[in-house]
Design an enzyme around this catalytic site. Sequence first.
Site, PDB file in Angstrom:
ATOM      1  N   HIS A  88       0.817  -1.222   0.000  1.00 53.77           N
ATOM      2  CA  HIS A  88       0.000   0.000   0.000  1.00 53.77           C
ATOM      3  C   HIS A  88       0.851   1.272   0.000  1.00 53.77           C
ATOM      4  CE1 HIS A  88       0.370  -0.099   4.530  1.00 53.77           C
ATOM      5  NE2 HIS A  88       0.401   1.204   4.335  1.00 53.77           N
ATOM      6  N   ASP A 118       0.136  -7.668   1.667  1.00 53.13           N
ATOM      7  CA  ASP A 118       0.527  -6.260   1.659  1.00 53.13           C
ATOM      8  C   ASP A 118       2.050  -6.103   1.642  1.00 53.13           C
ATOM      9  OD1 ASP A 118       0.204  -3.557   1.515  1.00 53.13           O
ATOM     10  OD2 ASP A 118      -0.371  -3.251   3.603  1.00 53.13           O
ATOM     11  N   GLY A 189       3.257   6.243   8.128  1.00 52.69           N
ATOM     12  CA  GLY A 189       4.620   6.506   7.654  1.00 52.69           C
ATOM     13  C   GLY A 189       5.583   5.422   8.087  1.00 52.69           C
ATOM     14  N   ASN A 190       5.242   4.719   9.189  1.00 52.93           N
ATOM     15  CA  ASN A 190       6.031   3.550   9.594  1.00 52.93           C
ATOM     16  C   ASN A 190       5.745   2.351   8.687  1.00 52.93           C
ATOM     17  OD1 ASN A 190       6.049   4.603  12.881  1.00 52.93           O
ATOM     18  ND2 ASN A 190       7.860   3.599  12.032  1.00 52.93           N
ATOM     19  N   SER A 191       4.673   2.424   7.913  1.00 53.80           N
ATOM     20  CA  SER A 191       4.278   1.301   7.071  1.00 53.80           C
ATOM     21  C   SER A 191       5.423   0.845   6.186  1.00 53.80           C
ATOM     22  CB  SER A 191       3.092   1.683   6.185  1.00 53.80           C
ATOM     23  OG  SER A 191       1.926   1.824   6.954  1.00 53.80           O
ATOM     24  N   LEU A 246      -5.809 -26.017  -3.476  1.00 54.00           N
ATOM     25  CA  LEU A 246      -6.428 -27.313  -3.260  1.00 54.00           C
ATOM     26  C   LEU A 246      -7.754 -27.428  -4.005  1.00 54.00           C
ATOM     27  CD1 LEU A 246      -6.365 -30.028  -1.781  1.00 54.00           C
ATOM     28  CD2 LEU A 246      -7.339 -28.881   0.222  1.00 54.00           C
ATOM     29  N   GLY A 247      -8.505 -26.339  -4.055  1.00 52.83           N
ATOM     30  CA  GLY A 247      -9.761 -26.335  -4.793  1.00 52.83           C
ATOM     31  C   GLY A 247     -10.958 -26.776  -3.987  1.00 52.83           C
ATOM     32  N   VAL A 248     -11.097 -26.273  -2.772  1.00 52.63           N
ATOM     33  CA  VAL A 248     -12.260 -26.583  -1.942  1.00 52.63           C
ATOM     34  C   VAL A 248     -12.727 -25.320  -1.236  1.00 52.63           C
ATOM     35  CG1 VAL A 248     -11.719 -29.011  -1.503  1.00 52.63           C
ATOM     36  CG2 VAL A 248     -10.749 -27.244  -0.013  1.00 52.63           C
TER      37      VAL A 248
END
Length: 457
Positions: A88, A118, A189-191, A246-248
């Site tokens: 972000h 993220d 800003g710490n992100s 996996l498809g479930v």
Amino acid sequence: MAQARGVPESFADLAERISPSVVNITTSTTVAGRTGPQGIVPEGSPFEDFFREFQDRQGPRGDRPRRSSALGSGFVISEDGFIVTNNHVIEGADEILIEFFSGEELPATLVGTDPNTDIALLKVEADAPLDFVNFGDSDTARVGDWVMAMGNPLGQGFSVSAGIVSARNRALSGTYDDYIQTDAAINRGNSGGPLFNMDGDVIGVNTAILSPNGGSIGIGFSMASNVVTRVIDQLQEYGETRRGWLGVRIQDVTDDVAEALGLEEAKGALVSDVPEGPAMEAGMEAGDVIVRFDGKDVEDTRQLVRIVGNTAVGKAVRVVVNRNGETKTLMVTLGRREEAETAVPAAQPVEPEEPMQSELMGLTLSPLSDEIRGELGLPESAKGLAVMDVDETSEAFEKGLRAGDVITEAGQAKILSVSELEDKIEEAREAGRKSILLLVRRAGDPRFVALGLDADE
């Protein structure tokens, strides 16, 4: 007797050693210029002409694209210039500028991003090898351990804050979330900045804060390094993530669901739907409870999603399921999740049933007819019992069933009529069950609901 580690006399030596690897990140984005007073005042307002005249006086400059800047943090993970930050922080940026602790600035290119965690990976070209930091093992971080956050809070420039690990394994909103909660001061800003342990290793990437006022109140979240390193390895190799699929569709096994299925404990992941994909090809069925995946015991759905996502695409894995009280082992060759986001279950047509409403367990039920399918916006292939009404004093209402839901299975068997549901309820009673498991679909999304059998008495 073991001695607890005391409060450090100072964090200065540690900060001095690792700060050259922490960077400030400035991004620039082109934003379309305004073309009129829309959005400033309501259309037809007496001030509309005033604002239009004001913009006209500004000349054509008001219609030109303008530059928007944002600030964040990051850290260098290799001497050849790979840098980690939050997605972000750099999302939508046209230009990314890296400012080092020394004051030097370098432009960065985007290697790849993973919005699910993220995380973003950047690259700069430097004339000399860069100072960098290593990732630590976030699984060894304990609640109460000292940690130190670095970054560029509120655009004020390089800053250090210290605190402790407040909690582990926090989930916010993402599928692959594994956050370390800390009371080290983390602000906007710490992100993208690092969370260090006392060895100077990165155990988290500072990502989010919980705050009623936008400032730090001592509840910050850092994405655990053991999640980040897997993402970074894939971004470096492929420029994108490649997670196992996996498809479930799955849901947690609650106590009442466990009782309805005759399980000894409420563990594992209950399969509510098997669309076309790897699991279907391997013979997995709705109603199976996945108890072990690739040699690891499955505690709940969140753990299973993370294990599957961290397993290599194309790998053949053993999946142990509980089916009707018996254990079965299936061999599943995993697909790639990113290629399967739009997978939908295959549906089969069914002959329409004559509508006939009945009341059962606080539910007013009717077999699906073309008319009811039309009212509920269901496809012609939909089959089962439509919930026409729910007694608000019933357990069914408490468990979330509502008018418009469709019950497609009872006791892990498909049902088309109320009499079939009654038969399944009687079978469950004769087997000594206290509840029956229903497969309920709402807008196509399936989930299992366990209803007590005394609800029908």
